[in-house]
Design an enzyme around this catalytic site. Structure first.
Site, mmCIF file in Angstrom:
data_model
loop_
_atom_site.group_PDB
_atom_site.id
_atom_site.type_symbol
_atom_site.label_atom_id
_atom_site.label_comp_id
_atom_site.label_asym_id
_atom_site.label_seq_id
_atom_site.Cartn_x
_atom_site.Cartn_y
_atom_site.Cartn_z
ATOM 1 N N ALA A 65 -2.013 1.276 -1.180
ATOM 2 C CA ALA A 65 -3.055 0.566 -1.911
ATOM 3 C C ALA A 65 -3.386 1.362 -3.170
ATOM 4 O O ALA A 65 -3.251 2.594 -3.197
ATOM 5 C CB ALA A 65 -4.288 0.411 -1.036
ATOM 6 N N GLY A 108 -0.644 2.230 2.537
ATOM 7 C CA GLY A 108 -0.487 0.792 2.668
ATOM 8 C C GLY A 108 0.963 0.332 2.521
ATOM 9 O O GLY A 108 1.340 -0.725 3.031
ATOM 10 N N GLU A 111 2.274 0.724 5.884
ATOM 11 C CA GLU A 111 1.657 -0.322 6.718
ATOM 12 C C GLU A 111 2.275 -1.693 6.424
ATOM 13 O O GLU A 111 2.499 -2.486 7.339
ATOM 14 C CB GLU A 111 0.146 -0.340 6.484
ATOM 15 C CG GLU A 111 -0.520 0.916 7.058
ATOM 16 C CD GLU A 111 -1.976 1.065 6.656
ATOM 17 O OE1 GLU A 111 -2.241 1.116 5.431
ATOM 18 O OE2 GLU A 111 -2.838 1.139 7.539
ATOM 19 N N GLU A 131 -3.227 9.128 3.959
ATOM 20 C CA GLU A 131 -4.623 8.830 3.601
ATOM 21 C C GLU A 131 -5.555 10.002 3.876
ATOM 22 O O GLU A 131 -6.535 10.207 3.170
ATOM 23 C CB GLU A 131 -5.113 7.593 4.372
ATOM 24 C CG GLU A 131 -4.517 6.271 3.907
ATOM 25 C CD GLU A 131 -3.229 5.903 4.616
ATOM 26 O OE1 GLU A 131 -2.572 6.787 5.210
ATOM 27 O OE2 GLU A 131 -2.859 4.718 4.566
#
Ligand code: DAK
Length: 258
Positions: A65, A108, A111, A131
């Site tokens: 992200a 992300g 993910e 993260e």
């Protein structure tokens, strides 16, 4: 909205989505995520598309992200606007998704890879949930899907230390199913997607994806019951009749997807 953050095209019943913010390693901004979800939903609704392929570029699938988008958000605006709920739309895609991954698949990006169904990785691919290094935890399913993919030991290592796995480590851990030479990953992934899309029953593919993913949500006996129901459903399809007939007649099957 910049319309080129994802690029979509179709070929041989494969809907292909390319993540396209190369300067920032395909970091997923809010707008880009929305565009990605829309592209996937459009392909999911398009009857001519049987399989979806997602790829980035040779340097990155995605570095996660967009940190710059997230940096200024506070808890109240996160709660009220829920800007990242767009992530919830991706696992709802019912057609099989093949991911072709080279370079960074972080946060992300990792993910997103885990929301796909088959991962073909280049030897250059790197998988991580870093993260923790920026004071957060995975928020798009990483704490849940990673442990199911690689088990507690490796998942904890990656999530607590930010350890990044090489493609071969990811293969050994069960995070990806194929690792190929860097100059071949996209072609191999496309060949796989094309084979599935042109030679297999599209309805059986969707049902198979649904059945396998059930194992994440329910216990064994309920999962087995679900599998039985879905199996019975498929026996009512024309594709099931055609598939078995073609085998017996020693010819290629021609599936109608119904
Ligand atoms: N976001 C924004 N920009 C990024 C970025 C990212 N994730 N990753 C890279 N960039 C940008 C850099 O800022 C830099 O931009 P400029 O300075 O040129 O403008 C450019 O890409 C090149 O990056 P570097 O200069 O850092 O390049 P290096 O080759 O040295 O390093 C790297 C490459 C990928 C190892 C490094 O950039 C890196 O560590 N990137 C961050 C990786 C990361 O921490 N990813 C996790 C992000 S957090 C949720 C759903 C999802 C999420 C959270 C909540 N909910 C539903 C609640 C997800 C969170 C995340 O993914």
């Amino acid at each position: 909205m910049d319309r080129d953050m994802t690029v979509t095209r179709c070929e041989d019943h494969v809907g292909i989505v390319q993540l396209n913010r190369p300067k920032v390693y395909n970091a997923l901004s809010f707008d880009m995520l929305d565009e990605l979800a829309r592209a996937l939903e459009a392909l999911d609704a398009d009857d001519s598309v049987h399989v979806i392929l997602i790829h980035g570029d040779d340097r990155a699938f995605s570095a996660g992200a967009d940190i710059k988008d997230m940096a200024d958000s506070d808890a109240v605006s996160w709660y009220l606007n829920d800007p990242l709920s767009v992530w919830d739309r991706i696992p709802r895609i019912r057609k099989p998704i093949v991911a072709a991954i080279a370079g960074h698949a972080l946060g992300g990006g990792c993910e997103l890879a885990m929301m796909c169904d088959v991962i073909v990785a280049s030897k250059t691919a790197r998988f991580g949930q870093p993260e923790i290094k920026i004071g957060i935890i995975p928020g798009a399913g990483g704490t849940q899907r990673l442990i199911r993919a690689v088990g507690k030991a490796v998942a904890m290592d990656m999530i607590l230390s930010g350890r990044v796995l090489t493609a071969d480590e990811a293969l050994a851990a069960g995070l990806v199913s194929r690792v190929v030479e860097p100059d071949r990953y996209l072609e191999e992934a496309m060949n796989l997607a094309r084979e599935m899309a042109t030679k297999l029953s599209p309805i059986a593919l969707r049902v198979a994806k649904e059945a396998v993913l059930k194992a994440h949500d329910v216990g064994l006996s309920e999962g087995l019951r679900e599998e039985r129901v879905l199996f019975h459903l498929l026996t009512a399809t024309e594709d099931h009749t055609e598939g078995m007939k073609a085998f017996i007649e020693k010819r290629e099957a021609h599936y109608a997807g119904k």
